[in-house]
Design a protein around this motif. Structure first.
Motif, mmCIF file in Angstrom:
data_model
loop_
_atom_site.group_PDB
_atom_site.id
_atom_site.type_symbol
_atom_site.label_atom_id
_atom_site.label_comp_id
_atom_site.label_asym_id
_atom_site.label_seq_id
_atom_site.Cartn_x
_atom_site.Cartn_y
_atom_site.Cartn_z
ATOM 1 N N LEU A 91 9.134 4.930 -8.965
ATOM 2 C CA LEU A 91 8.791 4.955 -7.543
ATOM 3 C C LEU A 91 9.613 3.908 -6.795
ATOM 4 C CD1 LEU A 91 4.927 5.097 -8.036
ATOM 5 C CD2 LEU A 91 6.377 6.975 -7.238
ATOM 6 N N SER A 92 10.315 4.335 -5.757
ATOM 7 C CA SER A 92 11.103 3.384 -4.975
ATOM 8 C C SER A 92 10.474 3.121 -3.614
ATOM 9 C CB SER A 92 12.538 3.878 -4.806
ATOM 10 O OG SER A 92 12.547 5.123 -4.152
ATOM 11 N N SER A 93 9.634 4.034 -3.149
ATOM 12 C CA SER A 93 8.915 3.833 -1.894
ATOM 13 C C SER A 93 7.625 4.646 -1.930
ATOM 14 C CB SER A 93 9.769 4.256 -0.697
ATOM 15 O OG SER A 93 9.997 5.647 -0.734
ATOM 16 N N LEU A 94 6.699 4.237 -1.075
ATOM 17 C CA LEU A 94 5.409 4.916 -0.972
ATOM 18 C C LEU A 94 5.126 5.187 0.494
ATOM 19 C CD1 LEU A 94 3.387 2.727 -3.495
ATOM 20 C CD2 LEU A 94 4.219 5.055 -3.860
ATOM 21 N N PRO A 95 4.511 6.321 0.810
ATOM 22 C CA PRO A 95 4.222 6.621 2.210
ATOM 23 C C PRO A 95 3.126 5.702 2.757
ATOM 24 C CG PRO A 95 3.316 8.329 0.780
ATOM 25 C CD PRO A 95 4.117 7.405 -0.087
ATOM 26 N N ALA A 96 3.170 5.440 4.053
ATOM 27 C CA ALA A 96 2.208 4.539 4.694
ATOM 28 C C ALA A 96 0.778 5.049 4.578
ATOM 29 C CB ALA A 96 2.583 4.348 6.162
ATOM 30 N N ASP A 97 0.601 6.362 4.523
ATOM 31 C CA ASP A 97 -0.746 6.933 4.468
ATOM 32 C C ASP A 97 -1.207 7.238 3.040
ATOM 33 O OD1 ASP A 97 0.915 9.083 3.895
ATOM 34 O OD2 ASP A 97 -0.198 10.497 5.149
ATOM 35 N N LEU A 98 -0.553 6.665 2.041
ATOM 36 C CA LEU A 98 -0.841 6.972 0.637
ATOM 37 C C LEU A 98 -2.312 6.826 0.277
ATOM 38 C CD1 LEU A 98 0.306 7.685 -2.187
ATOM 39 C CD2 LEU A 98 0.410 5.236 -2.611
ATOM 40 N N LEU A 99 -2.957 5.777 0.760
ATOM 41 C CA LEU A 99 -4.331 5.484 0.352
ATOM 42 C C LEU A 99 -5.376 6.007 1.333
ATOM 43 C CD1 LEU A 99 -3.668 1.862 -0.910
ATOM 44 C CD2 LEU A 99 -3.557 4.006 -2.192
ATOM 45 N N LYS A 100 -4.956 6.806 2.295
ATOM 46 C CA LYS A 100 -5.868 7.362 3.290
ATOM 47 C C LYS A 100 -6.957 8.196 2.615
ATOM 48 C CE LYS A 100 -5.112 11.013 5.969
ATOM 49 N NZ LYS A 100 -4.370 11.893 6.839
ATOM 50 N N GLY A 101 -8.189 7.902 2.945
ATOM 51 C CA GLY A 101 -9.310 8.664 2.411
ATOM 52 C C GLY A 101 -9.830 8.198 1.063
ATOM 53 N N LEU A 102 -9.212 7.191 0.484
ATOM 54 C CA LEU A 102 -9.671 6.674 -0.811
ATOM 55 C C LEU A 102 -10.633 5.507 -0.569
ATOM 56 C CD1 LEU A 102 -6.351 6.823 -2.850
ATOM 57 C CD2 LEU A 102 -8.246 8.457 -2.838
ATOM 58 N N HIS A 103 -11.852 5.825 -0.174
ATOM 59 C CA HIS A 103 -12.836 4.834 0.243
ATOM 60 C C HIS A 103 -13.380 3.986 -0.901
ATOM 61 C CE1 HIS A 103 -12.672 6.712 4.128
ATOM 62 N NE2 HIS A 103 -12.910 7.875 3.578
ATOM 63 N N TYR A 104 -13.236 4.444 -2.140
ATOM 64 C CA TYR A 104 -13.777 3.718 -3.293
ATOM 65 C C TYR A 104 -12.713 2.906 -4.034
ATOM 66 C CZ TYR A 104 -17.614 6.887 -2.385
ATOM 67 O OH TYR A 104 -18.618 7.584 -1.767
ATOM 68 N N LEU A 105 -11.452 3.053 -3.641
ATOM 69 C CA LEU A 105 -10.360 2.370 -4.323
ATOM 70 C C LEU A 105 -10.472 0.862 -4.162
ATOM 71 C CD1 LEU A 105 -7.697 3.044 -5.896
ATOM 72 C CD2 LEU A 105 -6.531 2.659 -3.733
ATOM 73 N N HIS A 106 -10.502 0.143 -5.283
ATOM 74 C CA HIS A 106 -10.555 -1.312 -5.240
ATOM 75 C C HIS A 106 -9.448 -1.965 -6.058
ATOM 76 C CE1 HIS A 106 -12.367 -1.414 -9.264
ATOM 77 N NE2 HIS A 106 -13.256 -0.528 -8.840
#
Length: 111
Positions: A91-106
């Motif tokens: 992975l060289s880049s990740l989109p800005a909205d990658l974690l959108k909607g992942l409310h439980y991600l810690h």
């Protein structure tokens, strides 16, 4: 109980729970009452393992693969995700909205 009723219940159980007990090719899945852990360590993996990924996945590890693209659409299929581990990928880049909607991600590991 009639045998046809038992058969109908068994068929319903398979249809309802098939996704929860599936596992992508080149990955290993560990199921428990509270968590579903998916680990994909295969160096030959070059695409996100979306086919067969349980929708109730709580921990996803894709490590030391040739994965080079990860999008928010990949992760919206697993809304219960708590941990995302991506060490040693391409992975060289990740989109800005990658974690959108992942409310439980810690936890997220991008080493």
């Amino acid at each position: 109980m009639n045998s046809w009723l038992l058969h109908a219940l068994a068929v319903m159980l398979v249809i309802c729970c098939r996704d929860a007990l599936s596992c992508p090719k080149r990955c290993t899945c560990h199921f428990s009452a509270k968590t579903t852990e998916v680990v994909c360590p295969d160096a030959g993996l070059s695409h996100f393992p979306g086919n067969g990924l349980p929708s109730n996945t709580t921990s996803l590890t894709i490590q030391f693969t040739n994965l080079s693209v990860l999008t928010s659409q990949h992760l919206t299929a697993i809304p219960l995700l708590e941990e995302l581990h991506l060490p040693g990928n391409k992975l060289s880049s990740l989109p800005a909205d990658l974690l959108k909607g992942l409310h439980y991600l810690h936890t997220i590991d991008l080493t």
